[in-house]
Scaffold this active site. Sequence first.
Site, PDB file in Angstrom:
ATOM      1  N   GLY A  16      17.271   5.875  -0.346  1.00 19.74           N
ATOM      2  CA  GLY A  16      16.682   4.557  -0.508  1.00 19.74           C
ATOM      3  C   GLY A  16      15.926   4.141   0.731  1.00 19.74           C
ATOM      4  N   GLY A  18      14.499   0.385   2.837  1.00 15.53           N
ATOM      5  CA  GLY A  18      14.460  -1.068   2.939  1.00 15.53           C
ATOM      6  C   GLY A  18      13.858  -1.488   4.258  1.00 15.53           C
ATOM      7  N   GLY A  19      13.813  -2.813   4.458  1.00 19.63           N
ATOM      8  CA  GLY A  19      13.216  -3.344   5.677  1.00 19.63           C
ATOM      9  C   GLY A  19      13.979  -2.975   6.929  1.00 19.63           C
ATOM     10  CB  VAL A  23      19.628   4.995   3.045  1.00 22.13           C
ATOM     11  CG1 VAL A  23      21.045   5.543   2.930  1.00 22.13           C
ATOM     12  CG2 VAL A  23      19.654   3.577   3.603  1.00 22.13           C
ATOM     13  CE  LYS A  38      20.391   0.921   5.957  1.00 24.44           C
ATOM     14  NZ  LYS A  38      20.578  -0.527   5.664  1.00 24.44           N
ATOM     15  CG  ASP A 131      19.360  -8.993   1.361  1.00 26.60           C
ATOM     16  OD1 ASP A 131      18.885  -9.814   0.549  1.00 26.60           O
ATOM     17  OD2 ASP A 131      18.902  -7.844   1.499  1.00 26.60           O
TER      18      ASP A 131
END
Length: 254
Positions: A16, A18-19, A23, A38, A131
């Site tokens: 994955g 993200g900001g 990952v 990560k 979040d």
Amino acid sequence: MIGRSLGHYQITAPLGKGGMGEVYRARDNTLGRDVALKVFPPAMAANREGLARFQREARAVAALNHPHIVTIYSVEESEGVHFITMELIDGKPLNRLIPEGGLPGERILAIAAALADALAAAHERGIVHRDLKPANVMVTADGRPKILDFGLARIARDESAAGAEDQPTDVRTSDGVIMGTVPYMSPEQVSGRSVDHRTDLFSLGVMLYEMATGHRPFGGTSSAETASAILRDTHLDVHQPDGRRADRTGVRDW
């Protein structure tokens, strides 16, 4: 990154993005197990103060040791690449498990109880997720939910000691944009005001509504419209098939 080694970790597949980083699935060649790894974005790694803060907070989350929070194993650096290693979950994100019309009541109750217990454990240590959303909850193959991606978490502090540029909601990009996921934000977070553990409870409430109905309580055709709905509107009435809004009688603004 695929095929690259970072220390004794062999990166094998993407998981994955993200900001707060990318990952990957990786093999821990020392312990002989697969982990989630990560990698911090280069911009974050170059910001020593921000990187040090994130590393401190990752260690704080690692100390939670809760069955419904993904376990962080280590915070490391190799060849100039900064990364954290985490428990690899065999499962699916909650957002992919909510059908049109919502989940059965007993399933909602089981997930809600697990998430509430996990948040209580984090909040007792002064850690706010900020979040929380279905995409950040993994449900294992045997049905156990686990909260992941505390990338926006911030250790709560005495607000009297926090300056205007160091408040809990101020995880910002270089352009000064408040980070988070708008449909699940509390009004305080949308407004850029200081938040505490209650912002997670608001997000959990949005998730419970979505699990029960199959759609979110506040909507819009853009992030700006959704943010405005969170600030100004009441939620859509669960019992009204035409999507009418709930009666505001006796309801206090958050």
